[in-house]
Design an enzyme around this catalytic site. Structure first.
Site, PDB file in Angstrom:
ATOM      1  N   GLY A  66       0.802  -1.216   0.000  1.00  0.00           N
ATOM      2  CA  GLY A  66       0.000   0.000   0.000  1.00  0.00           C
ATOM      3  C   GLY A  66       0.840   1.275   0.000  1.00  0.00           C
ATOM      4  O   GLY A  66       1.889   1.356  -0.648  1.00  0.00           O
ATOM      5  N   TYR A 101     -11.798   4.264  13.801  1.00  0.00           N
ATOM      6  CA  TYR A 101     -10.783   4.712  12.833  1.00  0.00           C
ATOM      7  C   TYR A 101     -10.759   6.237  12.744  1.00  0.00           C
ATOM      8  O   TYR A 101      -9.695   6.858  12.852  1.00  0.00           O
ATOM      9  CB  TYR A 101     -11.117   4.089  11.475  1.00  0.00           C
ATOM     10  CG  TYR A 101     -10.147   4.421  10.373  1.00  0.00           C
ATOM     11  CD1 TYR A 101      -8.877   3.862  10.346  1.00  0.00           C
ATOM     12  CD2 TYR A 101     -10.513   5.271   9.327  1.00  0.00           C
ATOM     13  CE1 TYR A 101      -7.990   4.147   9.319  1.00  0.00           C
ATOM     14  CE2 TYR A 101      -9.633   5.557   8.295  1.00  0.00           C
ATOM     15  CZ  TYR A 101      -8.370   4.993   8.299  1.00  0.00           C
ATOM     16  OH  TYR A 101      -7.500   5.270   7.278  1.00  0.00           O
TER      17      TYR A 101
HETATM   18  P1  NAD Z   1      -2.576  -1.552   3.930  1.00  0.00           P
HETATM   19  O1  NAD Z   1      -3.629  -1.371   4.977  1.00  0.00           O
HETATM   20  O2  NAD Z   1      -2.931  -2.358   2.743  1.00  0.00           O
HETATM   21  O3  NAD Z   1      -1.275  -2.154   4.588  1.00  0.00           O
HETATM   22  C1  NAD Z   1      -0.979  -1.850   5.911  1.00  0.00           C
HETATM   23  C2  NAD Z   1       0.380  -2.393   6.280  1.00  0.00           C
HETATM   24  O4  NAD Z   1       0.507  -2.208   7.678  1.00  0.00           O
HETATM   25  C3  NAD Z   1       0.561  -3.868   6.010  1.00  0.00           C
HETATM   26  O5  NAD Z   1       1.776  -4.082   5.306  1.00  0.00           O
HETATM   27  C4  NAD Z   1       0.612  -4.486   7.404  1.00  0.00           C
HETATM   28  O6  NAD Z   1       1.427  -5.636   7.496  1.00  0.00           O
HETATM   29  C5  NAD Z   1       1.163  -3.317   8.208  1.00  0.00           C
HETATM   30  N1  NAD Z   1       0.888  -3.419   9.640  1.00  0.00           N
HETATM   31  C6  NAD Z   1      -0.285  -3.799  10.229  1.00  0.00           C
HETATM   32  N2  NAD Z   1      -0.145  -3.827  11.550  1.00  0.00           N
HETATM   33  C7  NAD Z   1       1.136  -3.467  11.809  1.00  0.00           C
HETATM   34  C8  NAD Z   1       1.883  -3.316  13.006  1.00  0.00           C
HETATM   35  N3  NAD Z   1       1.337  -3.565  14.207  1.00  0.00           N
HETATM   36  N4  NAD Z   1       3.176  -2.919  12.918  1.00  0.00           N
HETATM   37  C9  NAD Z   1       3.733  -2.670  11.705  1.00  0.00           C
HETATM   38  N5  NAD Z   1       3.081  -2.796  10.545  1.00  0.00           N
HETATM   39  C10 NAD Z   1       1.789  -3.192  10.600  1.00  0.00           C
HETATM   40  O7  NAD Z   1      -2.019  -0.127   3.467  1.00  0.00           O
HETATM   41  P2  NAD Z   1      -2.790   1.230   3.165  1.00  0.00           P
HETATM   42  O8  NAD Z   1      -4.249   0.977   2.897  1.00  0.00           O
HETATM   43  O9  NAD Z   1      -1.982   1.939   2.148  1.00  0.00           O
HETATM   44  O10 NAD Z   1      -2.744   2.032   4.551  1.00  0.00           O
HETATM   45  C11 NAD Z   1      -1.572   2.685   4.966  1.00  0.00           C
HETATM   46  C12 NAD Z   1      -1.956   3.898   5.813  1.00  0.00           C
HETATM   47  O11 NAD Z   1      -2.764   4.783   5.040  1.00  0.00           O
HETATM   48  C13 NAD Z   1      -2.782   3.552   7.063  1.00  0.00           C
HETATM   49  O12 NAD Z   1      -2.403   4.395   8.132  1.00  0.00           O
HETATM   50  C14 NAD Z   1      -4.191   3.868   6.622  1.00  0.00           C
HETATM   51  O13 NAD Z   1      -5.046   4.166   7.705  1.00  0.00           O
HETATM   52  C15 NAD Z   1      -3.942   5.079   5.742  1.00  0.00           C
HETATM   53  N6  NAD Z   1      -5.027   5.352   4.816  1.00  0.00           N
HETATM   54  C16 NAD Z   1      -5.380   4.440   3.873  1.00  0.00           C
HETATM   55  C17 NAD Z   1      -6.425   4.722   3.007  1.00  0.00           C
HETATM   56  C18 NAD Z   1      -6.884   3.738   1.966  1.00  0.00           C
HETATM   57  O14 NAD Z   1      -7.976   3.922   1.383  1.00  0.00           O
HETATM   58  N7  NAD Z   1      -6.098   2.711   1.646  1.00  0.00           N
HETATM   59  C19 NAD Z   1      -7.115   5.944   3.113  1.00  0.00           C
HETATM   60  C20 NAD Z   1      -6.712   6.856   4.079  1.00  0.00           C
HETATM   61  C21 NAD Z   1      -5.663   6.552   4.923  1.00  0.00           C
END
Ligand code: NAD
Length: 240
Positions: free
Chosen positions: A16, A142
């Site tokens: 991600g 969240y």
């Molecule tokens: P994702 O959720 O697909 O991946 C998350 C990653 O976090 C994974 O590689 C997982 O192994 C890792 N992870 C989970 N628990 C962990 C821990 N305890 N310690 C270390 N690593 C851990 O990735 P994403 O959707 O790109 O999200 C990344 C960030 O972006 C997050 O903070 C999320 O809230 C934020 N975000 C995402 C979106 C979206 O639509 N995807 C929107 C807004 C914000």
């Protein structure tokens, strides 16, 4: 290259937004330490030092940051709890706050002493439009935690504004990532859920992780040197 020779530490870099950020920073010449709880998924990331770090483990996170000695810290780890306040248990709420907020508090505490000694540092926290910026259905724990990320960011920025250390955050809208597809599948009707997500995007599509990573690079780099304490929204118009 905008980050030539800069040491960068990234949490949740296996997939991600975190993964795209690691790849973008490597391309920009940074010396990247990419960490995640899932070390296997980091194995094919070339050009970075990788390691397993669970951001819920204070000692491990502190040790990894002290070893990497970052000039750039990207706090990307975050987890989505689906549901309203009525569905959230104490454990759900605690996990959201611990993983999405406390991990950033711990990481920044660990990185600050060396940044202060150098008189320079850029911290980028990942928040979300689901927070103080807009209400989003079924995202109670969240959204509460991501609003706290914005407050944390402004507080750190203000306390260290004159030291050369900057702290900003990014509020993405819906972004294509592995966990997004998990959330869509969990609804029981993947296609309808995807259509619903796209329907709330004025640009007609969800975002991509590299699009968010470009903004992380900008905030990490000296191009944004006059900016601290800001929350930059990047959402294809979702919050317009
Ligand atoms: P994702 O959720 O697909 O991946 C998350 C990653 O976090 C994974 O590689 C997982 O192994 C890792 N992870 C989970 N628990 C962990 C821990 N305890 N310690 C270390 N690593 C851990 O990735 P994403 O959707 O790109 O999200 C990344 C960030 O972006 C997050 O903070 C999320 O809230 C934020 N975000 C995402 C979106 C979206 O639509 N995807 C929107 C807004 C914000």
């Amino acid at each position: 290259m905008r980050l030539q020779g800069k040491r960068a530490f990234i949490t949740a870099a296996a997939q991600g937004i975190g993964r795209a950020t690691a790849e973008a920073m490597i391309r920009e010449g940074a010396i990247v330490t990419a960490t995640d709880i899932n070390a296997d998924l980091l194995a094919d990331l070339e050009g970075a030092t990788t390691g397993r770090v669970d951001v819920l483990d204070r000692a491990a996170l502190e040790a990894a940051i002290r070893e990497a000695d970052p000039e750039i810290l990207v706090n990307c780890a975050g987890i989505v709890h689906a549901g309203t306040i009525q569905q959230a248990t104490d454990d759900d709420f605690a996990l959201a706050m611990n993983l999405n907020v406390r991990s950033q508090f711990v990481a920044i505490q660990a990185a600050l002493p060396a940044m202060l000694a150098r008189g320079a540092g850029s911290i980028v926290n990942i928040a979300s439009v689901a927070s103080t910026l807009m209400g989003v259905r079924n995202r109670f724990a969240y959204s509460t935690s991501k609003a706290a990320v914005i407050g944390l960011t402004k507080s750190v920025a203000m306390d260290f504004i004159a030291t050369g250390i900057r702290c900003n955050c990014i509020a993405p809208g819906t972004v294509d990532s592995p966990s997004l597809h998990d959330r869509l599948r969990a609804t029981g009707d993947y296609d309808q859920a995807m259509a619903d997500f796209v329907a709330r995007q004025p640009m007609g599509r969800i975002g991509s992780s590299p699009e968010i990573a470009d903004l992380v690079v900008y905030l990490a780099s000296d191009e944004s040197r006059y900016m601290s304490g800001q929350c930059l929204t990047i959402d294809g118009g979702m919050s317009l």
